[in-house]
Motif scaffolding. Structure first.
Motif, PDB file in Angstrom:
ATOM      1  N   GLU A 101     -10.743  -7.426  -0.521  1.00  0.00           N
ATOM      2  CA  GLU A 101     -10.999  -6.098  -0.466  1.00  0.00           C
ATOM      3  C   GLU A 101     -11.533  -5.537   0.841  1.00  0.00           C
ATOM      4  O   GLU A 101     -11.719  -6.217   1.591  1.00  0.00           O
ATOM      5  N   TYR A 160      -8.735   2.150   8.567  1.00  0.00           N
ATOM      6  CA  TYR A 160      -8.576   3.332   9.269  1.00  0.00           C
ATOM      7  C   TYR A 160      -7.387   3.265  10.286  1.00  0.00           C
ATOM      8  O   TYR A 160      -7.202   2.204  11.123  1.00  0.00           O
ATOM      9  N   LEU A 170      -6.335   6.759   6.273  1.00  0.00           N
ATOM     10  CA  LEU A 170      -7.247   5.892   5.972  1.00  0.00           C
ATOM     11  C   LEU A 170      -7.169   5.719   4.512  1.00  0.00           C
ATOM     12  O   LEU A 170      -6.622   6.435   3.736  1.00  0.00           O
ATOM     13  N   GLY A 171      -7.868   4.471   3.920  1.00  0.00           N
ATOM     14  CA  GLY A 171      -7.761   4.107   2.584  1.00  0.00           C
ATOM     15  C   GLY A 171      -8.483   2.940   2.157  1.00  0.00           C
ATOM     16  O   GLY A 171      -9.152   2.375   3.187  1.00  0.00           O
ATOM     17  N   ASP A 172      -8.395   2.386   1.055  1.00  0.00           N
ATOM     18  CA  ASP A 172      -9.156   1.298   0.552  1.00  0.00           C
ATOM     19  C   ASP A 172      -8.138   0.465  -0.394  1.00  0.00           C
ATOM     20  O   ASP A 172      -7.368   1.228  -1.375  1.00  0.00           O
ATOM     21  N   ARG A 173      -8.347  -0.874  -0.376  1.00  0.00           N
ATOM     22  CA  ARG A 173      -7.386  -1.535  -0.970  1.00  0.00           C
ATOM     23  C   ARG A 173      -8.078  -2.948  -1.708  1.00  0.00           C
ATOM     24  O   ARG A 173      -9.138  -3.202  -1.170  1.00  0.00           O
ATOM     25  N   ARG A 177     -10.308  -1.917  10.507  1.00  0.00           N
ATOM     26  CA  ARG A 177     -10.267  -2.435   8.942  1.00  0.00           C
ATOM     27  C   ARG A 177     -11.662  -3.311   8.718  1.00  0.00           C
ATOM     28  O   ARG A 177     -11.987  -3.957   9.522  1.00  0.00           O
ATOM     29  N   GLU A 178     -11.862  -3.187   7.216  1.00  0.00           N
ATOM     30  CA  GLU A 178     -13.084  -3.916   6.912  1.00  0.00           C
ATOM     31  C   GLU A 178     -12.427  -4.983   5.888  1.00  0.00           C
ATOM     32  O   GLU A 178     -11.828  -4.648   5.057  1.00  0.00           O
ATOM     33  N   GLY A 184      -5.113   5.805  -0.839  1.00  0.00           N
ATOM     34  CA  GLY A 184      -4.943   6.167   0.858  1.00  0.00           C
ATOM     35  C   GLY A 184      -4.782   7.753   0.893  1.00  0.00           C
ATOM     36  O   GLY A 184      -4.037   8.244   0.003  1.00  0.00           O
ATOM     37  N   GLN A 208       0.751  -1.175   0.089  1.00  0.00           N
ATOM     38  CA  GLN A 208       0.048   0.008   0.094  1.00  0.00           C
ATOM     39  C   GLN A 208       0.947   1.252  -0.048  1.00  0.00           C
ATOM     40  O   GLN A 208       0.388   2.349  -0.711  1.00  0.00           O
ATOM     41  N   ARG A 262     -11.808  -1.507   3.407  1.00  0.00           N
ATOM     42  CA  ARG A 262     -11.342  -0.065   3.795  1.00  0.00           C
ATOM     43  C   ARG A 262     -10.524  -0.232   4.942  1.00  0.00           C
ATOM     44  O   ARG A 262     -10.852  -1.361   5.997  1.00  0.00           O
ATOM     45  N   SER A 283      -4.939   0.232  -4.790  1.00  0.00           N
ATOM     46  CA  SER A 283      -5.013   0.664  -3.427  1.00  0.00           C
ATOM     47  C   SER A 283      -5.196   2.344  -3.666  1.00  0.00           C
ATOM     48  O   SER A 283      -4.801   2.799  -4.576  1.00  0.00           O
TER      49      SER A 283
END
Length: 454
Positions: free
Chosen positions: A380, A384, A345-348, A410-411, A324, A211, A382, A322
């Motif tokens: 996959e 934080y 925070l972000g998403d991957r 995290r999710e 962030g 990431q 998100r 990714s």
């Protein structure tokens, strides 16, 4: 005894001639004998620096013949500056003296007699003063620095990884292995901890390293023997990623963009504003990475009765995306108190699929079996992260109190599908696994440091 009259007249002439011939033959022999018995001369001197009058060691002293400048003897001065030239034949000579950083000196006319001992006394050399333009000296850090408890990777020296991620920067580091999928292992194990600026990451170790863009990293620390302060139980080591923070006063920013074949893109930027006692940091990054490939595999199983062959060929595709953002504020509450707050925070997402054609047969035998293997793996979600650090310094050096609070969330959504299909693509067998659910982690630390002595 009586000689004939004619012989009597020439006998005195024969005596004189014999004496002259013997003298001519014996003269060189006598001269050589004199040289062998140590009648050659010797020259001594002492080499000193002109300003300090200090002896000069290893100064070169050479004696030349005057008529053709050929070298007769040579030596160097000792610790006290003394030199001695032995076995010098009679003649006319000159002496030259050389030493790095000093002007050349010479004595032009030295006449030596056979067996003469001559002391030239103190010979002084003058230091050479050179005027130079301004010189700029630049030094580069080594790509990898080895310290007592860790290895430090200077990412800005990893030129091949400048447009990649933290995982790319670790590819050529000893004790770290990165496979084609980007999965990282430390000392052969995937069980290690990733820290970002000393704080645990919200993602799994390999996901976190994939990431983070390499251009936003100051350096990476590989700690293979961590102390108790890192909670190292059950892990092969720690990878601590130190992010860049511009320390200059005012505002500054940087942007990095890269693109490649197979629809690969990456970009990131960092902005910093710093004033009296305050500093604001904000950054963002985006990455898209595709890796198409071809797989071929042949396996052979031997037994006493037969041999089984298994051959597969097909294609696979790996995709990783990714995104962030991160921000933070550093505040100097007083000369002794510092407060830092950071948010990320972000998403991957990660996807891997493959389609392979299999063929099996046994020898001896005529039957052949053909089928398809399809697999699809997706992961996959998100993430934080929130970090709060407080530091108080006491009067005594290195006497301080630090407090750290870290929250991670995290999710996670993961799906894996594996299928075996006949040549007409009808389903023969398969397996599907799914995993969902958030994860939360709260960590608090209080450290007090009091040095007893140096």
């Amino acid at each position: 005894m009586r000689f004939p009259p004619r012989l009597t007249r020439i006998l005195p002439f024969l005596y004189v001639s014999s004496f002259v011939l013997m003298s001519l033959f014996l003269l060189p022999t006598a001269k050589a004998s004199a040289q062998m018995t140590g009648e050659n001369g010797r020259i001594t001197a002492r080499i000193l620096e002109e300003e300090e009058n200090a002896p000069i060691e290893y100064a070169s002293v050479v004696l030349h013949r005057h008529r053709d400048s050929s070298m007769v003897r040579g030596t160097v001065s000792n610790e006290q500056g003394h030199v001695t030239l032995e076995n010098i034949p009679p003649g006319r000579f000159y002496l030259s003296i050389h030493f790095l950083g000093y002007e050349k000196s010479s004595i032009d006319d030295i006449r030596m007699e056979a067996g003469e001992r001559r002391d030239l006394g103190d010979l002084h050399l003058r230091m050479v003063a050179l005027e130079m333009d301004e010189v700029e000296v630049a030094a580069d850090r080594a790509p990898v620095e080895y310290k007592i408890d860790k290895k430090v990777i200077n990412v800005d020296r990893q030129l091949t990884a400048a447009s990649g991620t933290a995982a790319d920067a670790l590819k050529n580091v000893p004790s770290v292995t990165v496979d084609i999928d980007g999965s990282v292992s430390l000392r052969g194990s995937g069980s290690f901890t990733v820290l970002i600026d000393g704080q645990p990451s919200a993602l799994d170790a390999s996901d976190a390293l994939q990431q983070i863009p390499a251009s936003s990293i100051e350096n990476i620390e590989i700690i293979t023997n961590p102390s108790a302060r890192y909670d190292p139980d059950g892990v092969a080591g720690i990878i601590n990623v130190i992010m860049k923070k511009d320390q200059r006063r005012g505002s500054a920013g940087q942007i990095n963009l890269s693109a490649g074949t197979y629809d690969n893109y990456r970009g990131d930027f960092l902005y910093t504003w710093r004033n009296n006692g305050y500093a604001l940091h904000f950054g963002a990054d985006y990455g898209k990475r595709n890796n198409p490939g071809i797989e071929r595999e042949e396996r052979v199983f031997f037994s006493p009765e037969s041999t089984m062959f298994n051959y597969s060929e097909g294609s696979n595709y790996r995709r990783r995306k990714s995104f962030g953002v991160r921000g933070g504020i550093d505040m100097a509450l007083s000369e002794r108190d510092q407060l830092n707050l950071g948010v990320r925070l972000g998403d991957r997402s990660y996807n891997r699929n493959s389609e392979l054609d299999y063929e099996e047969w046994i020898e001896p035998g005529t039957d052949r079996f053909s089928y398809l293997s399809l697999s699809d793996a997706r992961r996959e979600g998100r993430f934080y992260a929130l970090d709060l650090d407080y530091r108080h310094r006491f009067d005594r050096p290195q006497h301080e109190l630090t407090t750290q609070i870290a929250w991670r969330s995290r999710e996670a959504e993961e799906r894996n599908t594996d299928e075996l299909r006949n040549l007409d693509r009808s389903l023969a067998s398969g397996r599907r696994a799914t995993e969902d659910g958030p994860g939360n982690h709260l960590r608090a630390r209080l450290d007090y440091t009091l040095p007893f002595n140096e």
